[in-house]
Design a protein around this motif. Structure first.
Motif, short mmCIF file in Angstrom:
data_model
loop_
_atom_site.label_atom_id
_atom_site.label_comp_id
_atom_site.label_asym_id
_atom_site.label_seq_id
_atom_site.Cartn_x
_atom_site.Cartn_y
_atom_site.Cartn_z
N ASP A 51 -14.30 10.78 -7.04
CA ASP A 51 -13.01 10.99 -7.00
C ASP A 51 -11.81 10.33 -6.07
O ASP A 51 -11.32 10.03 -6.28
CB ASP A 51 -12.63 11.89 -7.96
CG ASP A 51 -13.20 12.45 -9.53
OD1 ASP A 51 -13.40 11.22 -9.88
OD2 ASP A 51 -12.92 13.76 -9.71
N GLY A 52 -12.75 10.67 -5.25
CA GLY A 52 -11.75 10.86 -3.58
C GLY A 52 -11.92 9.42 -3.40
O GLY A 52 -10.97 8.87 -2.89
N THR A 53 -12.71 8.65 -3.48
CA THR A 53 -13.55 7.36 -3.24
C THR A 53 -12.18 6.28 -4.28
O THR A 53 -11.53 5.28 -3.45
CB THR A 53 -14.79 7.06 -3.58
OG1 THR A 53 -15.29 7.21 -2.56
CG2 THR A 53 -14.92 4.78 -3.12
N ALA A 72 -7.90 3.09 -5.02
CA ALA A 72 -5.75 3.53 -5.41
C ALA A 72 -5.15 2.94 -4.46
O ALA A 72 -4.02 1.68 -4.64
CB ALA A 72 -6.09 4.03 -6.84
N LYS A 73 -5.58 3.34 -3.20
CA LYS A 73 -4.27 3.41 -2.41
C LYS A 73 -3.79 1.71 -1.81
O LYS A 73 -2.68 1.35 -1.82
CB LYS A 73 -3.97 4.30 -0.94
CG LYS A 73 -2.83 4.64 -0.62
CD LYS A 73 -3.66 5.55 0.44
CE LYS A 73 -2.47 6.53 1.48
NZ LYS A 73 -2.38 7.57 2.02
N VAL A 74 -5.22 1.40 -1.53
CA VAL A 74 -5.73 -0.28 -0.88
C VAL A 74 -4.51 -1.61 -2.34
O VAL A 74 -3.41 -1.62 -1.97
CB VAL A 74 -6.31 0.21 -1.17
CG1 VAL A 74 -7.16 -1.72 0.12
CG2 VAL A 74 -7.76 0.76 0.54
N PHE A 75 -5.53 -0.64 -3.27
CA PHE A 75 -4.06 -1.94 -4.09
C PHE A 75 -3.44 -1.64 -4.44
O PHE A 75 -2.55 -2.48 -4.98
CB PHE A 75 -5.31 -2.18 -5.98
CG PHE A 75 -7.26 -2.06 -5.05
CD1 PHE A 75 -7.49 -3.75 -5.02
CD2 PHE A 75 -8.29 -1.53 -5.53
CE1 PHE A 75 -8.35 -4.17 -4.49
CE2 PHE A 75 -9.66 -1.99 -4.93
CZ PHE A 75 -9.73 -3.76 -5.12
N LYS A 76 -2.08 -0.35 -4.49
CA LYS A 76 -1.24 -0.03 -4.62
C LYS A 76 -0.64 -0.86 -3.71
O LYS A 76 0.40 -1.36 -4.31
CB LYS A 76 -1.38 1.12 -4.36
CG LYS A 76 0.94 1.56 -5.65
CD LYS A 76 0.25 3.01 -5.94
CE LYS A 76 2.02 3.60 -6.24
NZ LYS A 76 2.72 4.28 -6.26
N ALA A 77 -1.36 -0.53 -2.80
CA ALA A 77 -0.36 -1.26 -1.83
C ALA A 77 -0.89 -3.13 -1.68
O ALA A 77 0.69 -3.03 -1.19
CB ALA A 77 -1.21 -0.91 0.02
N LEU A 78 -1.08 -3.26 -2.98
CA LEU A 78 -1.48 -4.72 -2.33
C LEU A 78 -0.69 -5.56 -3.43
O LEU A 78 -0.75 -6.57 -4.20
CB LEU A 78 -2.46 -5.37 -2.37
CG LEU A 78 -3.17 -5.57 -0.86
CD1 LEU A 78 -4.83 -5.82 -1.03
CD2 LEU A 78 -2.49 -6.15 0.61
N GLY A 79 -0.14 -4.12 -4.58
CA GLY A 79 -0.03 -4.37 -5.72
C GLY A 79 1.33 -4.79 -5.88
O GLY A 79 2.28 -5.35 -6.84
N ASP A 80 2.73 -5.24 -4.77
CA ASP A 80 3.53 -5.77 -4.80
C ASP A 80 4.04 -7.07 -4.05
O ASP A 80 3.22 -7.26 -2.68
CB ASP A 80 4.70 -5.00 -4.02
CG ASP A 80 5.51 -5.81 -3.56
OD1 ASP A 80 6.18 -6.56 -3.03
OD2 ASP A 80 7.20 -5.46 -5.16
#
Length: 118
Positions: A28-30, A35-43
């Motif tokens: 879950d931690g990983t 998700a933080k990395v991919f969310k940052a690239l979601g825009d």
């Protein structure tokens, strides 16, 4: 006319499709870190900002050089850059009035490896 209940016994092929994934699944931690990395690239603006910084011949760009290429205001670019820094995709160095950003490839490479190297 009454219908009788029908019981279907699973075949060996059916039983294998219901086995839960076990080996190689991220914790879950990983998953949150990825998700933080991919969310940052979601825009698209953040992807373009990261691309601009990575393509810089000096290996870094001043915040003052980021607004025009993406067509966004300075406060909006600052917001996007904050998210990229928090995701670990760029590093930020304050020099006087201006912030300079450099790409950090580790988090993006690690994120891709975490999902593909199984």
């Amino acid at each position: 006319m009454a219908t009788l209940p029908v019981t279907i016994e699973p075949t060996s092929a059916d039983a294998s499709c219901c086995n839960p994934a076990s080996g190689g699944v991220i914790d879950d931690g990983t998953a949150q870190d990825l998700a933080k990395v991919f969310k940052a690239l979601g825009d698209p603006a953040r992807v373009k900002l990261l691309s601009l910084i990575a393509a810089s011949p000096e290996g870094e760009l001043c915040a003052c050089d980021l607004t025009e290429p993406v067509g966004l205001s300075q406060p909006t670019v600052s917001h996007h850059m904050k998210l990229l820094v928090e995701a670990g995709l760029v590093s930020r160095e304050q020099r006087g009035r201006w912030a300079y950003y450099s790409p950090t490839t580790g988090p993006l490479v690690d994120a891709a490896k975490s999902l593909t190297a199984r």
